[in-house]
Motif scaffolding. Structure first.
Motif, mmCIF file in Angstrom:
data_model
loop_
_atom_site.group_PDB
_atom_site.id
_atom_site.type_symbol
_atom_site.label_atom_id
_atom_site.label_comp_id
_atom_site.label_asym_id
_atom_site.label_seq_id
_atom_site.Cartn_x
_atom_site.Cartn_y
_atom_site.Cartn_z
ATOM 1 N N PHE A 1 0.866 -1.181 0.000
ATOM 2 C CA PHE A 1 0.000 0.000 0.000
ATOM 3 C C PHE A 1 0.897 1.223 0.000
ATOM 4 N N ASP A 2 0.461 2.295 -0.641
ATOM 5 C CA ASP A 2 1.273 3.500 -0.625
ATOM 6 C C ASP A 2 0.671 4.477 0.393
ATOM 7 N N VAL A 3 1.120 4.348 1.662
ATOM 8 C CA VAL A 3 0.578 5.232 2.710
ATOM 9 C C VAL A 3 1.725 5.884 3.471
ATOM 10 N N ARG A 4 1.467 7.062 4.019
ATOM 11 C CA ARG A 4 2.454 7.690 4.897
ATOM 12 C C ARG A 4 2.493 6.883 6.194
ATOM 13 N N ASP A 5 3.705 6.638 6.715
ATOM 14 C CA ASP A 5 3.740 5.842 7.941
ATOM 15 C C ASP A 5 4.276 6.615 9.142
ATOM 16 N N ASN A 6 4.465 7.951 8.971
ATOM 17 C CA ASN A 6 4.902 8.715 10.144
ATOM 18 C C ASN A 6 3.714 9.418 10.816
ATOM 19 N N ILE A 7 2.605 8.703 10.926
ATOM 20 C CA ILE A 7 1.408 9.265 11.542
ATOM 21 C C ILE A 7 0.956 8.346 12.677
ATOM 22 N N TYR A 8 0.185 8.878 13.626
ATOM 23 C CA TYR A 8 -0.243 8.035 14.731
ATOM 24 C C TYR A 8 -1.730 8.169 15.048
ATOM 25 N N SER A 9 -2.444 9.097 14.370
ATOM 26 C CA SER A 9 -3.851 9.246 14.747
ATOM 27 C C SER A 9 -4.741 8.398 13.842
ATOM 28 N N VAL A 10 -5.871 7.959 14.402
ATOM 29 C CA VAL A 10 -6.813 7.124 13.662
ATOM 30 C C VAL A 10 -7.334 7.882 12.436
ATOM 31 N N ASP A 11 -7.617 9.172 12.611
ATOM 32 C CA ASP A 11 -8.166 9.955 11.501
ATOM 33 C C ASP A 11 -7.190 10.044 10.337
ATOM 34 N N ASP A 12 -5.908 10.329 10.644
ATOM 35 C CA ASP A 12 -4.898 10.403 9.591
ATOM 36 C C ASP A 12 -4.778 9.059 8.880
ATOM 37 N N LYS B 1 -23.146 2.387 20.244
ATOM 38 C CA LYS B 1 -22.861 3.136 21.468
ATOM 39 C C LYS B 1 -21.681 2.606 22.303
ATOM 40 N N VAL B 2 -20.733 1.927 21.656
ATOM 41 C CA VAL B 2 -19.647 1.318 22.423
ATOM 42 C C VAL B 2 -18.954 2.286 23.350
ATOM 43 N N THR B 3 -18.661 3.487 22.846
ATOM 44 C CA THR B 3 -17.864 4.412 23.638
ATOM 45 C C THR B 3 -18.567 4.820 24.923
ATOM 46 N N THR B 4 -19.864 4.638 24.965
ATOM 47 C CA THR B 4 -20.569 5.046 26.171
ATOM 48 C C THR B 4 -20.305 4.103 27.346
ATOM 49 N N PHE B 5 -19.777 2.897 27.105
ATOM 50 C CA PHE B 5 -19.504 2.123 28.289
ATOM 51 C C PHE B 5 -18.094 2.296 28.867
ATOM 52 N N GLY B 6 -17.592 3.503 28.662
ATOM 53 C CA GLY B 6 -16.409 3.900 29.410
ATOM 54 C C GLY B 6 -15.085 3.477 28.807
ATOM 55 N N PHE B 7 -15.097 3.057 27.569
ATOM 56 C CA PHE B 7 -13.833 2.705 26.944
ATOM 57 C C PHE B 7 -13.470 3.722 25.892
ATOM 58 N N ASN B 8 -12.175 3.989 25.773
ATOM 59 C CA ASN B 8 -11.713 4.501 24.511
ATOM 60 C C ASN B 8 -11.389 3.256 23.727
ATOM 61 N N LEU B 9 -11.876 3.149 22.521
ATOM 62 C CA LEU B 9 -11.535 1.964 21.749
ATOM 63 C C LEU B 9 -10.041 1.980 21.445
ATOM 64 N N PRO B 10 -9.411 0.818 21.450
ATOM 65 C CA PRO B 10 -8.006 0.762 21.036
ATOM 66 C C PRO B 10 -7.898 1.277 19.603
ATOM 67 N N PRO B 11 -6.796 1.964 19.249
ATOM 68 C CA PRO B 11 -6.704 2.623 17.940
ATOM 69 C C PRO B 11 -7.001 1.699 16.754
ATOM 70 N N ILE B 12 -6.502 0.463 16.791
ATOM 71 C CA ILE B 12 -6.713 -0.415 15.628
ATOM 72 C C ILE B 12 -8.212 -0.763 15.491
ATOM 73 N N ILE B 13 -8.881 -1.001 16.611
ATOM 74 C CA ILE B 13 -10.313 -1.322 16.561
ATOM 75 C C ILE B 13 -11.100 -0.097 16.093
ATOM 76 N N GLU B 14 -10.671 1.079 16.534
ATOM 77 C CA GLU B 14 -11.357 2.309 16.122
ATOM 78 C C GLU B 14 -11.204 2.528 14.614
ATOM 79 N N LEU B 15 -9.994 2.285 14.116
ATOM 80 C CA LEU B 15 -9.736 2.438 12.684
ATOM 81 C C LEU B 15 -10.589 1.444 11.887
ATOM 82 N N SER B 16 -10.614 0.229 12.396
ATOM 83 C CA SER B 16 -11.365 -0.830 11.764
ATOM 84 C C SER B 16 -12.846 -0.471 11.687
#
Lengths: 277, 271
Positions: free
Chosen positions: A248-259, B227-242
């Motif tokens: 995949f061609d993605v930037r990898d120096n990021i850490y936020s879910v939105d980015d 409504k997952v976030t309402t039960f007091g968790f921040n979702l782990p980043p990978i699950i949130e991205l997913s």
């Protein structure tokens, strides 16, 4: 005005068969006002390092200076506060007031001025004045940690150093502690956080210092850290690196879910266009 | 295998820690109990092996009630428990002595005890450390020894209470894969945590709030509810991205990747 670590060496059990070179020629400067993450695995020397900042440990060679004062000098303790791991274990007062006022009263503060310091310190960590008269041991783990932090803030330090401040806290308490630290930094305090949780501290930091087996492995900005260091990385960053390896061609120096989301969308679109052609 | 019926527990000061909890756990299940601090998840876990006795309702393990004092030792032998702080669980001078403590109390022959200790230490890959004192081990190694001590009792159920909280990420992953392996070998796992990323291997998620069970079911189904976030968790980043990729229709809505590997697989299929 800075924390200056110069050619610092520290040995445990020196001269015995268990000798361990815990810090090996460490050099760096933390300027006043910075928010610094000190990272590294368990056993990399992070805690040993920060214990030199207020003279709890003495260098075997080299020096640590806080605003040009040697860290072994007691004067340093009014400039720099250190919150150790599991600080709730350090609470001792019958009341929260007794606990928080202990430090400043040792430095001559008393009466109304002392009261004000305690209430102000509680306010900084988000606890109201009604907490002063209750026993710290009746509080939850997260609140006890905040009281320990208030005890250090009551000394009005210029540098606040915290060793794994979020370990063992649940997400809610974690979040509130992190936003407290952010607020303290915005009000001008230098904040140094020792942590192996890169994920949560990196977004707040101006500078990252990484230790590996007692040696300095990296000093630089978070952006430089993400592009040049292979571990430990925030979850999202290491996932983006994996995606790159998979073509995949993605930037990898990021850490936020939105980015990360934006990057994935962008890279998939390119793939789609290529397929259409 | 574990049957919890209308269980309520009140602390001596009157606080209601568990409020009419009903939960059936079948043999071989891997159940994660999650929720924020103070939601009652540890109290619930401690009720299973009789460390805490019901104020109302009942807890039965293989048909034996925890309130029946004559059966509590049998229950604890069947349901071994590991706690958050690895420091607080050691009694032996050496690793071997520590792991042998349980079996020694079962009045087995020396030979049988040796066999159990050997087998348990091998299961957690710590047999090379048998002569070490537990004190000098790392946090992760200590938790492995604690796990071996439980395994030496050959329990059918293992109860784990936030066992990775004090560990660094590498040791945490090691403990998680050990737990996964035990589950694959047929052990029933009840795993208390507030870290949702540890959920990946579980086949059932129980979410608690203020002493009650709020959700109970397939982890992916529960996490995909809005409504997952309402039960007091921040979702782990990978699950949130997913979740974000799933909600916007980029990855297939019939799946819910919970780990980097699963998400990678889902994305590669789109390429």
């Amino acid at each position: 005005m800075s924390i200056e670590v110069k050619d610092l060496n520290h040995f445990y059990n020196k001269g015995t068969s268990l000798e361990k070179h815990a810090l090996d020629d460490v050099n760096f400067v933390i300027d006043k006002g910075e928010f610094v993450l000190i990272g590294g695995e368990v056993g990399s020397g992070k805690s040993t390092l920060v214990r030199h900042f207020n003279g709890l440990l003495k260098p075997d060679s080299g020096s640590v200076k806080i605003n040009d004062i040697d860290a072994g000098d007691k004067k340093v303790r009014s400039h720099l506060g250190l919150l150790m791991q599991n600080p709730q274990k350090q609470l001792f007062g019958r009341t929260v007031f007794e606990d928080i006022s202990f430090g400043p009263s040792n430095f001559g503060s008393k009466g109304e001025a002392l009261k004000k310091r305690v209430v102000d310190a509680l306010d900084l960590v988000g606890l109201g004045p009604e907490y002063t008269e209750i026993s710290p041991f009746s509080l939850s783990g997260g609140q006890m940690r905040l009281v320990a932090l208030a005890g250090i803030l009551a000394m009005e330090p210029e540098y606040l150093v915290l060793d794994e401040p979020t370990s063992g806290l649940d997400p809610e308490n974690r979040y509130s502690l992190l936003s407290t630290l952010k607020g303290l930094h915005c009000s001008g305090l230098s904040v140094v956080v020792v942590s192996h949780q890169v994920d949560e501290i990196l977004p707040l930091a101006d500078k990252v210092i990484l230790l590996k087996k007692g040696r300095l492995a990296f000093v630089g900005t978070p952006e430089e850290y993400l592009s040049s260091v292979s571990s430990p990385l925030p979850e999202i960053t290491s996932f983006m690196k994996l995606l790159n390896q998979a073509g995949f061609d993605v930037r990898d120096n990021i850490y936020s879910v939105d980015d990360a989301f934006q990057e994935i969308v962008r890279s998939l679109k390119i793939v789609e266009v290529e397929q259409n052609e | 295998m574990i049957k919890i019926t209308n269980l309520s527990y009140r602390y001596p000061d009157g606080t209601l820690a568990l409020n009419s909890v009903n939960l059936d756990i079948k043999k071989g299940e891997f159940v994660v109990i999650a929720g924020k601090n103070g939601c009652g998840k540890s109290t619930l876990l401690r009720s299973i092996n009789g460390l805490i006795l019901p104020s109302e309702g009942s807890v039965a393990v293989n048909g034996m009630y925890t309130s029946d004092r004559s059966r509590v030792m049998d229950i604890r032998r069947m349901a071994g428990m590991i706690f958050q702080n690895p420091e607080s669980q050691f009694i032996g001078m050496t690793v071997e002595e520590d792991v042998a403590f349980g079996p020694e109390n079962l009045s087995l022959s020396t030979e049988e005890i040796h066999k159990l200790v050997e087998k348990s230490l091998r299961a957690v890959e710590m047999h090379e450390f048998r002569d070490h004192t537990p004190r000098i081990l790392s946090g992760g190694q200590k938790q492995k020894i604690a796990l071996a001590s439980v395994l030496a009792m050959e329990p059918g159920i293992i109860l784990l209470d936030e066992v990775t909280t004090m560990l660094d990420p590498d040791s945490r992953n090691e403990i998680l894969s050990l737990v996964k392996r035990l589950h694959e070998n047929g052990t029933t796992i009840v795993y208390v945590t507030h870290l949702l990323e540890e959920l990946v291997h579980a086949d059932r998620l129980v979410v608690m709030e203020e002493g009650r069970i709020m959700h109970d079911g397939d982890p992916r189904t529960i996490l995909s509810q809005a409504k997952v976030t309402t039960f007091g968790f921040n979702l782990p980043p990978i699950i949130e991205l997913s979740r974000k990729l799933r909600d916007s229709g980029i990855i297939d809505r019939t799946t819910f990747p919970l780990s980097k590997d699963e998400l990678m697989e889902a994305l590669c299929q789109l390429k």
